[in-house]
Design an enzyme around this catalytic site. Structure first.
Site, PDB file in Angstrom:
ATOM      1  N   LYS A 173       0.876  -1.233  -0.107  1.00  0.00           N
ATOM      2  CA  LYS A 173      -0.013   0.194   0.081  1.00  0.00           C
ATOM      3  C   LYS A 173       1.142   1.350   0.036  1.00  0.00           C
ATOM      4  O   LYS A 173       1.536   1.830   0.929  1.00  0.00           O
ATOM      5  CB  LYS A 173      -0.988  -0.030   1.432  1.00  0.00           C
ATOM      6  CG  LYS A 173      -1.917   1.005   0.977  1.00  0.00           C
ATOM      7  CD  LYS A 173      -2.439   1.856   2.409  1.00  0.00           C
ATOM      8  CE  LYS A 173      -1.615   3.080   2.983  1.00  0.00           C
ATOM      9  NZ  LYS A 173      -1.659   4.046   2.146  1.00  0.00           N
ATOM     10  N   GLU A 249      10.134   1.213  10.519  1.00  0.00           N
ATOM     11  CA  GLU A 249      11.068   2.156  10.524  1.00  0.00           C
ATOM     12  C   GLU A 249      10.251   3.574  10.671  1.00  0.00           C
ATOM     13  O   GLU A 249       9.399   3.933   9.775  1.00  0.00           O
ATOM     14  CB  GLU A 249      11.679   2.279   8.991  1.00  0.00           C
ATOM     15  CG  GLU A 249      12.984   2.738   8.807  1.00  0.00           C
ATOM     16  CD  GLU A 249      13.126   4.146   8.489  1.00  0.00           C
ATOM     17  OE1 GLU A 249      12.929   5.031   9.277  1.00  0.00           O
ATOM     18  OE2 GLU A 249      13.050   4.455   7.343  1.00  0.00           O
ATOM     19  N   CYS A 283      13.320  11.110   7.537  1.00  0.00           N
ATOM     20  CA  CYS A 283      13.370  10.712   8.712  1.00  0.00           C
ATOM     21  C   CYS A 283      14.709  10.463   9.362  1.00  0.00           C
ATOM     22  O   CYS A 283      14.997  10.847  10.736  1.00  0.00           O
ATOM     23  CB  CYS A 283      12.788   9.220   8.806  1.00  0.00           C
ATOM     24  SG  CYS A 283      13.496   8.100   7.998  1.00  0.00           S
ATOM     25  N   GLU A 380       9.774  15.774  15.320  1.00  0.00           N
ATOM     26  CA  GLU A 380      10.546  15.658  14.087  1.00  0.00           C
ATOM     27  C   GLU A 380       9.920  16.720  13.080  1.00  0.00           C
ATOM     28  O   GLU A 380       8.771  16.859  12.927  1.00  0.00           O
ATOM     29  CB  GLU A 380      10.191  14.294  13.597  1.00  0.00           C
ATOM     30  CG  GLU A 380      10.825  13.996  12.459  1.00  0.00           C
ATOM     31  CD  GLU A 380      10.696  12.503  12.038  1.00  0.00           C
ATOM     32  OE1 GLU A 380       9.485  11.928  12.089  1.00  0.00           O
ATOM     33  OE2 GLU A 380      11.588  11.834  11.378  1.00  0.00           O
TER      34      GLU A 380
HETATM   35  P1  ADP Z   1       3.024  10.662   7.474  1.00  0.00           P
HETATM   36  O1  ADP Z   1       2.466  11.641   8.259  1.00  0.00           O
HETATM   37  O2  ADP Z   1       4.400  10.849   6.951  1.00  0.00           O
HETATM   38  O3  ADP Z   1       2.187  10.685   6.071  1.00  0.00           O
HETATM   39  P2  ADP Z   1       1.949   8.326   8.312  1.00  0.00           P
HETATM   40  O4  ADP Z   1       2.730   7.396   9.332  1.00  0.00           O
HETATM   41  O5  ADP Z   1       0.783   8.800   8.541  1.00  0.00           O
HETATM   42  O6  ADP Z   1       3.265   9.496   7.914  1.00  0.00           O
HETATM   43  O7  ADP Z   1       2.081   7.485   6.920  1.00  0.00           O
HETATM   44  C1  ADP Z   1       2.948   6.501   6.346  1.00  0.00           C
HETATM   45  C2  ADP Z   1       1.889   5.489   5.692  1.00  0.00           C
HETATM   46  O8  ADP Z   1       1.153   4.885   6.645  1.00  0.00           O
HETATM   47  C3  ADP Z   1       1.102   6.169   4.499  1.00  0.00           C
HETATM   48  O9  ADP Z   1       1.107   5.087   3.552  1.00  0.00           O
HETATM   49  C4  ADP Z   1      -0.159   6.160   5.246  1.00  0.00           C
HETATM   50  O10 ADP Z   1      -1.366   5.756   4.263  1.00  0.00           O
HETATM   51  C5  ADP Z   1      -0.242   4.884   6.088  1.00  0.00           C
HETATM   52  N1  ADP Z   1      -1.100   5.023   7.289  1.00  0.00           N
HETATM   53  C6  ADP Z   1      -1.595   6.151   7.756  1.00  0.00           C
HETATM   54  N2  ADP Z   1      -2.452   5.767   8.715  1.00  0.00           N
HETATM   55  C7  ADP Z   1      -2.303   4.503   9.196  1.00  0.00           C
HETATM   56  C8  ADP Z   1      -3.239   3.478   9.770  1.00  0.00           C
HETATM   57  N3  ADP Z   1      -3.928   4.016  10.883  1.00  0.00           N
HETATM   58  N4  ADP Z   1      -2.918   2.156   9.755  1.00  0.00           N
HETATM   59  C9  ADP Z   1      -1.930   1.957   8.513  1.00  0.00           C
HETATM   60  N5  ADP Z   1      -1.499   2.646   7.756  1.00  0.00           N
HETATM   61  C10 ADP Z   1      -1.587   4.113   7.878  1.00  0.00           C
END
Ligand code: ADP
Length: 478
Positions: A173, A249, A283, A380
């Protein structure tokens, strides 16, 4: 809808059962594409396809898998410019950085093609009773992959290459901000001859539902995630139900230590490289700059001159050093972090904030007099903002550097070998750049400790993340 914008499940390009979602160009805010928005059923279909494909993929010889990875690597090379343009279009990063991301991502495909043939087990000394012990390395199984938007190609390649080398199959995804690069990369894998179901791509907006299914489906044996610590925590809790294996990560809060005996020019250049890559949205970006008092003034003078020379502009503009931030939300967050930092006593000595009213460009900003009590210390930043804190002794510098929950990258600049080793050994981080601001490489284990995550990507360690060790005990051997 073109093939490029569909989901890829079991070797088929499919429209999304939930319709589509829009992708914008961060430089202009313009919608540049519509992409399939998958449903939960389609995620399950992708897991089934990966499970089906696992049976035959794992049974290929390591050399056959390596050859397919190499074929994919060559396809990526042939499409280098096209991939870089798509990365710039949807992430906003300067084209030169996008090109180097393609090379960097591709290097994982090649490195793990070479490493696939080295997933060796061991034969162990004979046991009493004529028993012969040995170990096999076997693929973990179907792997769920969730990636962020800041390296739309490399974050996928870094997980997928070792997983495929090990014999795993995948459901990926990508971040909803940057699915186009993932789609193009997947199309190249298909052209390279990867069999149907070995990699499946499920773009979607309902990240929580997709993530939950990837964590809890009994046929997904491992999850590999790069993203925020907050989401990493959710995924870890969800994965508890099936005792699923995890590589996480997560966020960093990198200290960048400059000692009195540092080479000033190298330290400033190292900081510029580490801090301003992708406009500060990585990061491993230097997040807290700790400068020893004796070198403080000349360091700041040189840094200011260098920061003032950075050019902001659309990523497609040759010569742009800094592109826009990824989204309206991202720039609003940086603005609010800086406001809070100033309220808490930081002093802004360079920077003009947002450039233009509705734009996502944020000018390089220098905040001095930042203390550990300042709220920005523990955040961050993910933007082009340098925060600086002076220190006196080596012990104080190390204590300040370790004063955080995060433990991903750290950096130190000193021309004294004994000090560099002493400090590197005392830093509570998974990685230390010594007189170097750019440390990531396919050959080396990238990863963090403490709240920055679990596991390593790159190097031999990166392959182990996708392998189980099976112990065989052969009896009756005389
Ligand atoms: P950022 O704030 O840098 O976008 P996230 O951790 O929110 O960092 O996003 C990283 C990835 O995790 C993206 O692919 C996002 O769609 C996905 N993501 C966000 N929320 C969830 C969740 N609750 N469960 C699984 N994946 C998620």
């Amino acid at each position: 809808m073109t093939k490029l914008h569909k989901a890829y499940i079991g070797g088929q390009w499919l429209a999304g059962n939930q319709g589509s979602f829009e992708v914008d160009d961060p430089a202009t805010g313009e919608i540049v594409a519509k992409v399939a928005d998958v449903s939960l059923e389609q995620v399950e279909q992708a897991i089934e396809a990966a499970h089906q494909a696992f049976g035959s993929w794992r049974r290929l010889s390591a050399q056959e898998r390596a050859d397919l990875l190499l074929a994919w690597y060559h396809k990526v090379g042939e499409n280098r410019q096209r991939l870089a343009e798509v990365i710039t279009l949807e992430s906003g990063k300067p084209i030169a950085e996008a090109l180097s991301e393609v090379d960097y991502g591709a290097s994982y495909l090649r490195w793990y093609a070479e490493e696939a043939v080295r997933a060796n087990g061991r034969t162990l000394p004979t046991l009493p009773g004529g028993r012969r012990p040995m170990t096999l390395k076997q693929p973990v199984g179907v792997v769920g992959v969730i990636t962020p938007w800041n390296f739309p190609l490399a974050m996928i390649a870094r997980k997928v290459a070792p997983a495929l080398a090990a014999g795993c199959t995948l459901v990926i995804k990508p971040a909803a901000e940057t699915p186009l690069t993932a789609l193009l990369l997947t199309g190249l894998a298909e052209e390279a001859g990867l069999p149907p179901g070995v990699i499946n791509l499920v773009p979607g907006t309902d990240a929580a539902t997709i993530g939950h299914r990837l964590c809890t489906h009994p046929k997904v044996r491992k999850l590999s995630f790069t993203g925020s610590t907050a989401v990493g925590r959710i995924l870890m809790a969800q994965s508890a139900s099936g005792i699923q294996r995890l590589s996480l990560e997560l966020g960093g809060n990198a200290p960048f230590l400059v000692f009195d005996d540092a080479n000033l020019e190298a330290a400033v250049e190292g900081l510029i490289a580490s801090k301003f890559r992708n406009s500060g949205q990585t990061c491993v970006c230097a997040n807290r700059i700790l400068v020893q008092r004796g070198i403080y003034d000349p360091f700041i003078r040189r840094l200011k001159t260098r920061m003032a020379s950075l050019t902001l502009g659309p990523g497609s503009l040759p010569g742009a050093d800094l592109g826009p931030l990824i989204s309206d939300r991202a720039i609003a967050r940086v603005e609010s972090l800086v406001d809070q930092a100033l309220e808490a006593g930081a002093v802004k000595t360079l920077g003009a904030g947002r450039v233009g009213e509705a734009s996502r460009y944020y000018s390089p900003t220098l905040l001095e007099s930042v203390t550990p009590q300042n709220p920005i210390w523990s955040q961050e930043i993910f933007g082009p903002v340098v925060t600086v804190t002076p220190f006196d002794t080596e012990e104080e510098g190390i204590a300040l550097a370790n004063h955080t929950e995060a433990g991903l990258a750290s950096y130190l600049f000193s021309d004294t070998l004994s000090r560099a080793m002493r400090v590197a050994e005392s830093l509570d981080y998974g990685m230390v750049g010594i007189n170097e601001g750019i440390i990531s490489s396919a050959t080396a284990p990238f990863g963090g400790i403490k709240s920055s995550g679990l596991g390593r990507e790159g190097g031999q360690e990166g392959l182990d993340e996708y392998l189980e060790t099976k112990y065989l005990c052969l009896g009756g051997m005389g």
